[in-house]
Design a protein around this motif. Structure first.
Motif, PDB file in Angstrom:
ATOM      1  N   THR A  37       0.845  -1.191   0.000  1.00 29.89           N
ATOM      2  CA  THR A  37       0.000   0.000   0.000  1.00 29.89           C
ATOM      3  C   THR A  37       0.887   1.250   0.000  1.00 29.89           C
ATOM      4  O   THR A  37       2.038   1.217   0.448  1.00 29.89           O
ATOM      5  CB  THR A  37      -0.919   0.023   1.238  1.00 29.89           C
ATOM      6  N   TRP A  39       0.303   5.402   0.887  1.00 26.20           N
ATOM      7  CA  TRP A  39      -0.713   6.315   1.412  1.00 26.20           C
ATOM      8  C   TRP A  39      -0.095   7.632   1.855  1.00 26.20           C
ATOM      9  O   TRP A  39       0.899   7.658   2.573  1.00 26.20           O
ATOM     10  CB  TRP A  39      -1.405   5.652   2.597  1.00 26.20           C
ATOM     11  N   PRO A  41      -1.862  10.567   3.795  1.00 27.00           N
ATOM     12  CA  PRO A  41      -3.100  11.084   4.383  1.00 27.00           C
ATOM     13  C   PRO A  41      -3.147  12.610   4.332  1.00 27.00           C
ATOM     14  O   PRO A  41      -2.122  13.275   4.216  1.00 27.00           O
ATOM     15  CB  PRO A  41      -3.046  10.578   5.828  1.00 27.00           C
ATOM     16  N   PRO A  53      -7.952   5.599   4.844  1.00 23.10           N
ATOM     17  CA  PRO A  53      -7.929   5.964   3.421  1.00 23.10           C
ATOM     18  C   PRO A  53      -9.146   5.451   2.644  1.00 23.10           C
ATOM     19  O   PRO A  53      -9.423   5.919   1.539  1.00 23.10           O
ATOM     20  CB  PRO A  53      -6.626   5.333   2.915  1.00 23.10           C
ATOM     21  N   GLN A  54      -9.856   4.499   3.213  1.00 22.98           N
ATOM     22  CA  GLN A  54     -11.032   3.940   2.531  1.00 22.98           C
ATOM     23  C   GLN A  54     -12.256   4.843   2.668  1.00 22.98           C
ATOM     24  O   GLN A  54     -13.139   4.820   1.817  1.00 22.98           O
ATOM     25  CB  GLN A  54     -11.348   2.549   3.094  1.00 22.98           C
ATOM     26  N   SER A  58      -7.606  11.504   1.143  1.00 25.60           N
ATOM     27  CA  SER A  58      -6.156  11.358   1.215  1.00 25.60           C
ATOM     28  C   SER A  58      -5.549  12.187   0.093  1.00 25.60           C
ATOM     29  O   SER A  58      -6.204  12.438  -0.922  1.00 25.60           O
ATOM     30  CB  SER A  58      -5.741   9.896   1.015  1.00 25.60           C
ATOM     31  N   TRP A  61      -3.642   7.625  -2.333  1.00 24.26           N
ATOM     32  CA  TRP A  61      -3.871   6.310  -1.738  1.00 24.26           C
ATOM     33  C   TRP A  61      -3.912   5.264  -2.841  1.00 24.26           C
ATOM     34  O   TRP A  61      -4.662   5.399  -3.814  1.00 24.26           O
ATOM     35  CB  TRP A  61      -5.189   6.267  -0.962  1.00 24.26           C
ATOM     36  N   TYR A  62      -3.087   4.247  -2.691  1.00 23.62           N
ATOM     37  CA  TYR A  62      -3.130   3.082  -3.564  1.00 23.62           C
ATOM     38  C   TYR A  62      -3.156   1.848  -2.669  1.00 23.62           C
ATOM     39  O   TYR A  62      -2.301   1.695  -1.799  1.00 23.62           O
ATOM     40  CB  TYR A  62      -1.925   3.030  -4.505  1.00 23.62           C
ATOM     41  N   LYS A 146       3.706   5.007   4.253  1.00 20.02           N
ATOM     42  CA  LYS A 146       2.839   6.134   4.611  1.00 20.02           C
ATOM     43  C   LYS A 146       3.713   7.374   4.654  1.00 20.02           C
ATOM     44  O   LYS A 146       4.792   7.355   5.257  1.00 20.02           O
ATOM     45  CB  LYS A 146       2.188   5.884   5.961  1.00 20.02           C
TER      46      LYS A 146
END
Length: 163
Positions: A37, A39, A41, A53-54, A58, A61-62, A146
């Motif tokens: 992932t 991210w 934020p 992130p869902q 953000s 975000w991947y 992150k």
């Protein structure tokens, strides 16, 4: 032993920075596991980041490496007009701290300053990195990254290669 682990983690972070600065996209992607992932934020308030992130916004975000592969594809094919011309970048990484996790992964905390030059303008991003690394076949791979961008006033395009 602890110094060996810390040095191996530092080597991976320095390698990632070098590959980004040299635009070695394939080499950079190779540092990531397919399920990794990525991210960045957003700041929700002056002192609090978004945490999911869902369900929250953000900056980037991947959920796996395919999102990063798509970004690289767009840069290579000119489909990312915001990335033309690509800025010249220099990533500087400091304050590396490694915390082994119970499952064998390593949490690596560090600070980064990225300077970039494009359109006769210099931009700086100040970031905190949180890498989760996993030993795989005698080497370390990134399973999660992150990036907390401290200066989130973004004058120009911010993409994975600028932070």
């Amino acid at each position: 032993m602890k110094q060996d682990i810390t040095q191996a983690c530092a080597d991976l972070l320095y390698t990632e920075a070098r590959r980004l600065d040299q635009r070695d996209w394939d080499g950079w992607l190779d540092l990531y596991l397919p399920e990794a992932t990525f991210w960045i934020p957003m700041w929700d308030t002056e002192y609090e980041l978004t945490t999911d992130p869902q369900s929250q916004l953000s900056l980037m975000w991947y959920g796996d490496r395919s999102g990063l592969e798509d970004r690289v594809f767009r840069i290579r094919t000119g489909m990312s007009s915001a990335s033309v011309p690509l800025p010249r970048t220099v990533h500087q990484i400091t304050n590396i701290l490694v915390e082994p996790q119970g499952d064998g992964d390593l949490m690596v905390y560090s600070n980064c300053q990225t300077m970039s030059y494009r359109h006769k303008t210099i931009d700086n991003f100040y970031c905190h990195y949180e890498h989760r690394l996993r030993p795989v076949a005698g080497t370390l791979k990134i399973i999660a990254k992150k990036i907390i961008v401290a200066n989130d006033l973004i004058r120009d395009v911010m993409d994975f290669y600028r932070v």
